[in-house]
Design an enzyme around this catalytic site. Structure first.
Site, mmCIF file in Angstrom:
data_model
loop_
_atom_site.group_PDB
_atom_site.id
_atom_site.type_symbol
_atom_site.label_atom_id
_atom_site.label_comp_id
_atom_site.label_asym_id
_atom_site.label_seq_id
_atom_site.Cartn_x
_atom_site.Cartn_y
_atom_site.Cartn_z
ATOM 1 N N ILE A 7 1.045 -1.039 0.033
ATOM 2 C CA ILE A 7 -0.050 0.020 -0.027
ATOM 3 C C ILE A 7 0.939 1.289 0.013
ATOM 4 C CG2 ILE A 7 -1.819 1.122 1.133
ATOM 5 C CD1 ILE A 7 -2.890 -1.192 2.095
ATOM 6 N N ASN A 9 1.128 4.087 0.759
ATOM 7 C CA ASN A 9 1.285 5.326 1.810
ATOM 8 C C ASN A 9 1.892 4.428 3.304
ATOM 9 O OD1 ASN A 9 -1.142 4.025 2.407
ATOM 10 N ND2 ASN A 9 -2.011 5.794 3.133
ATOM 11 N N CYS A 10 2.263 3.323 3.060
ATOM 12 C CA CYS A 10 2.700 2.296 4.244
ATOM 13 C C CYS A 10 4.442 2.693 4.383
ATOM 14 C CB CYS A 10 2.278 0.822 3.975
ATOM 15 S SG CYS A 10 3.085 -0.121 5.067
ATOM 16 N N ASP A 11 4.670 3.014 5.463
ATOM 17 C CA ASP A 11 5.939 3.174 5.952
ATOM 18 C C ASP A 11 6.879 1.982 5.755
ATOM 19 O OD1 ASP A 11 5.678 6.038 6.162
ATOM 20 O OD2 ASP A 11 5.402 5.680 8.428
ATOM 21 N N ARG A 14 7.475 1.341 1.966
ATOM 22 C CA ARG A 14 8.647 2.178 1.559
ATOM 23 C C ARG A 14 9.982 1.554 2.031
ATOM 24 N NH1 ARG A 14 5.541 6.894 3.945
ATOM 25 N NH2 ARG A 14 4.009 7.113 2.306
#
Length: 115
Positions: A7, A9-11, A14
């Protein structure tokens, strides 16, 4: 080629992408929110990972479910919930072809090598 299910926007997702990029490992990205989760894809994942291991009970999506949905959770109910809410899958998921690595912690991809 490896596939990384994320996803965007998941840290943690990233961090996983940064680790793969840093090792020069080619991969394709499948965003579970944008690209969706088909029944065939879920079955592919479940062929290699037990359903309860894929279910993310710490996610915001899980916390926002009705108590009735969370009660008496079993494999069939978890499968149906994941189809309805793809963000219930733990992530990132790295499909190497041979196995699916669930989650990411520093060093998890150290044994992978560029193709």
């Amino acid at each position: 080629m490896l596939t990384l299910y994320v996803i965007k926007n998941c840290d943690t997702c990233r961090k996983a992408r940064k680790a793969l990029d840093g090792k020069g490992i080619p991969y394709q990205v499948h965003d579970l929110r944008d690209d969706g989760l088909s029944a065939a894809l879920l079955e592919h994942l479940l062929h290699k990972v037990p359903v309860m291991e894929l279910l993310n009970r710490r996610s915001t999506t899980w916390r926002n479910l009705d108590d009735a949905d969370k009660a008496d959770i079993d494999a069939n109910k978890a499968r149906k919930l994941m189809m309805a809410h793809p963000t219930l899958l733990k992530r990132p998921l790295l499909d190497t072809g041979d196995e699916i690595l669930v989650g990411y912690r520093d060093g998890d991809y150290d044994n992978l090598s560029p193709i």
